[in-house]
Design an enzyme around this catalytic site. Structure first.
Site, PDB file in Angstrom:
ATOM      1  CG  ASP A 147      -5.559  -3.200  -4.070  1.00 57.56           C
ATOM      2  OD1 ASP A 147      -6.491  -2.631  -3.478  1.00 57.56           O
ATOM      3  OD2 ASP A 147      -4.365  -3.073  -3.749  1.00 57.56           O
ATOM      4  CD  GLN A 178      -2.759  -1.140  -0.184  1.00 61.10           C
ATOM      5  OE1 GLN A 178      -3.487  -0.222  -0.513  1.00 61.10           O
ATOM      6  NE2 GLN A 178      -2.579  -2.212  -0.962  1.00 61.10           N
ATOM      7  CD  GLU A 193      -8.419   2.652   0.955  1.00 61.73           C
ATOM      8  OE1 GLU A 193      -8.824   2.781  -0.213  1.00 61.73           O
ATOM      9  OE2 GLU A 193      -7.248   2.933   1.293  1.00 61.73           O
ATOM     10  CG  HIS A 194      -7.322  -1.516   1.962  1.00 60.18           C
ATOM     11  ND1 HIS A 194      -6.686  -0.346   1.536  1.00 60.18           N
ATOM     12  CD2 HIS A 194      -8.076  -1.920   0.911  1.00 60.18           C
ATOM     13  CE1 HIS A 194      -7.038  -0.078   0.301  1.00 60.18           C
ATOM     14  NE2 HIS A 194      -7.880  -1.011  -0.107  1.00 60.18           N
ATOM     15  CG  HIS A 216      -1.515   2.611  -3.848  1.00 57.98           C
ATOM     16  ND1 HIS A 216      -2.197   2.535  -5.031  1.00 57.98           N
ATOM     17  CD2 HIS A 216      -1.781   1.456  -3.200  1.00 57.98           C
ATOM     18  CE1 HIS A 216      -2.854   1.389  -5.107  1.00 57.98           C
ATOM     19  NE2 HIS A 216      -2.610   0.710  -4.002  1.00 57.98           N
ATOM     20  CG  HIS A 230     -49.473  18.807   7.988  1.00 55.37           C
ATOM     21  ND1 HIS A 230     -49.112  20.116   7.818  1.00 55.37           N
ATOM     22  CD2 HIS A 230     -48.407  18.050   7.604  1.00 55.37           C
ATOM     23  CE1 HIS A 230     -47.871  20.169   7.365  1.00 55.37           C
ATOM     24  NE2 HIS A 230     -47.430  18.932   7.215  1.00 55.37           N
TER      25      HIS A 230
END
Length: 443
Positions: free
Chosen positions: A357, A254, A323-324, A257, A416
Site C-alpha cells: 500500500d 484491509q 485484488e491483493h 478501509h 483492397h
C-alpha cells in the site's frame, strides 16, 4: 460459493447516468450541484488554487513528508523499469514493422476521499504517468467540508511533492465526467475567481467507490480506463505454517478501509482457521475503526474458506482473483508462482499488503471484484499506446502483392487488392450498370 460483495455496478450505472449527462450538457453548474448534494459542500468552483497546494506542502508533518518521499523514490525505481523501448522487426528485406510506444496526451488521476485519506494513491497514480512521459496530467479528489471545500491537505501536499499543480476539488461520478468531457470554466475552489477551462483527458485511472466504478464503466470508450478498481479486498492462502497473528492482522488491515471491504482466508487447516478467528476477535477489540472493521468482516464479502488441500486452495484463489493475494505457506515463492489470477501477490510472512500500500515500490491501484482475471494493476503500460509503423519498399511490396490480392478476393474486398495492383501499373476498373467501364484506363 465464495464470499463476494453484493455490488450491482449495472444498477449503479443507471443511478450515475443523470449526473454524468448533466455534467456533459451543463458543465460547472451541474458539478457544483452534485458537490452540494453528495459532499455537502457549497462551492463556486473546482480548481484548487496554487497557493493552497503550496501551503499544504509547507504545513506537512516532517515525518509524513519523509515517508512520502521514500514511497515516491521506491515507486519510481519500479516504474522506471517498466518503460518500453521501440522494437523494429525486419519481416523481409525491405519490409519492417516497428512497434512505437507513445504516451497518451493527457490523463485524469482520481484519488478517493471519504472514510480515509489517501496521499499514497496520489503517488500510485502520478508516478507511472510521469514515468510513461505523459505531458499533461490532472488530479481530482473529493472536497472536504472541514478543509474549506478543498481536498484533504495531505493529498494536496503529495501533489506538491510530485510537482502536480492541476488539482480539482471534485469527487465521485461527477469527477469522472469532468475528466471525460472537460469544463468550459472551472472556477476556483474555496475562493472567488476564474480558473479557465478543464481540458478533457484521454485516460482516467485510480480507485474509488461503486459510483466512481460505475462512472468509469459508463464512460469507457469516451475515455480509456485502467480497470474497475473498487472497494478493496484481500485473500490469504495459508497453511499450518502461517502465524495466525499475522493473518488476522492482515485481514483486519484491509477491513479498515471500508465497511464493504472484503477479507478472505483460504486454508486447509482447521486449526489455523480457529486460531485466526480467535485472534481476529482479540485484535478487532483494540483497533481504532472497530465498527467499520466489524461491518466488513461480518459482511457477505468476508469469511474463511476451508479447502481439502493446497491444490484446491490454489483453484479457489484463482477463481476468486483477489485484488491483493497473500501466500503464507511453506515454500511460499513456489506456490505464488502457480497463481494465475491476482492484482498483486505478496509472498511470505514478511510481505504484508500494507507494505504494498505504501512502500514496496509496487502499485496499489489494482483490479477488484474478480477483474484480475482479465485486467492488470496500474503501471507505466496503462499510459502507453503501442503504434505499429509499417514501412515497405517497392520490391518488398511486389514480392507479397499476390498474397495480398488473393486474401482480399477471398474476403470479397476486391478494392483492397486493387490498391496494391495500382502501384504496379494496373488501374482499377470502374464498374457501371452496363458492365466494366474503360473510363480512366490507359489509352
Amino acid at each position: 460459493m465464495l464470499p463476494r460483495a453484493a455490488l450491482d455496478v449495472d444498477s449503479a450505472v443507471a443511478q450515475v447516468r443523470p449526473v454524468v449527462e448533466a455534467v456533459a450538457h451543463q458543465g460547472l453548474p451541474a458539478v457544483l450541484d452534485a458537490t452540494r448534494r453528495f459532499d455537502g459542500v457549497e462551492a463556486t468552483g473546482v480548481r484548487v488554487p496554487a497557493e493552497a497546494i503550496a501551503a499544504a506542502e509547507a504545513g506537512l508533518d516532517d515525518a509524513v513528508r519523509d515517508a512520502l518521499r521514500e514511497s515516491i523514490r521506491r515507486a519510481r525505481l519500479v516504474h522506471a523499469d517498466q518503460r518500453r523501448t521501440d522494437v523494429t522487426t525486419r519481416v523481409v528485406p525491405g519490409g519492417t514493422v516497428t512497434e512505437r510506444f507513445v504516451p497518451v496526451g493527457r490523463v485524469g488521476l482520481y484519488v478517493p476521499g471519504g472514510l480515509a485519506v489517501y496521499p499514497s494513491s496520489v503517488v500510485m497514480n502520478v508516478v507511472p504517468a510521469q514515468e510513461a512521459g505523459v505531458p499533461s496530467l490532472a488530479v481530482a479528489s473529493p472536497p472536504q467540508k472541514e478543509f474549506g471545500g478543498l481536498p484533504h491537505p495531505t493529498i494536496l501536499a503529495a501533489c506538491a511533492l510530485l510537482g502536480v499543480d492541476e488539482v480539482y476539488a471534485v469527487g465521485g461520478a461527477q469527477a469522472i465526467a469532468v475528466f471525460a468531457y472537460g469544463l468550459a470554466e472551472a472556477g476556483l475552489s474555496g475562493s472567488e475567481g476564474a480558473a479557465g477551462p478543464v481540458e478533457p483527458v484521454d485516460v482516467v485511472t485510480g480507485p474509488g467507490n461503486i459510483w466512481v466504478t460505475a462512472a468509469k464503466r459508463l464512460l469507457r470508450g469516451v475515455i480509456g480506463i485502467d480497470s474497475e478498481a473498487g472497494t478493496t479486498e484481500i485473500a490469504v492462502l495459508a497453511d499450518d505454517t502461517a502465524d495466525p497473528v499475522h493473518v488476522a492482522a492482515d485481514l483486519i488491515s484491509q477491513a479498515e478501509h471500508d465497511p464493504a471491504a472484503a477479507s478472505v482466508l483460504v486454508t486447509a487447516s482447521t486449526a489455523l482457521a480457529d486460531a485466526v478467528d480467535a485472534e481476529v476477535v482479540r485484535q478487532v477489540a483494540v483497533t481504532k475503526h472497530v465498527e467499520r472493521v466489524q461491518a466488513a468482516l461480518s459482511g457477505p464479502q468476508s469469511g474463511i474458506v476451508l479447502v481439502d488441500d493446497l491444490e484446491q486452495g490454489l483453484r479457489v484463489v484463482d477463481a476468486y482473483a483477489a485484488e491483493h493475494l497473500e501466500i503464507q505457506t511453506a515454500d511460499a515463492r513456489a506456490v505464488a508462482a502457480r497463481v494465475r489470477n491476482a492484482g498483486a501477490i505478496f509472498v511470505g510472512a514478511w510481505s504484508p499488503v500494507s507494505l504494498g500500500d505504501y512502500c514496496a515500490g509496487s502499485n496499489h491501484v489494482l483490479p477488484t471484484g474478480g477483474c484480475a482475471r482479465h485486467s492488470s494493476g496500474l503501471s507505466v503500460q496503462t499510459f502507453l499506446r503501442g503504434i505499429h509503423v509499417v514501412e515497405y519498399t517497392e520490391e518488398a511490396l511486389r514480392e507479397v502483392a499476390d498474397h495480398v490480392t488473393t486474401l482480399a478476393d477471398a474476403e470479397d474486398l476486391p478494392a483492397h487488392g486493387a490498391a496494391v495492383r495500382a502501384r504496379f501499373g494496373s488501374r482499377p476498373e470502374v464498374a457501371t450498370a452496363g458492365g466494366p467501364s474503360q473510363a480512366g484506363s490507359p489509352k
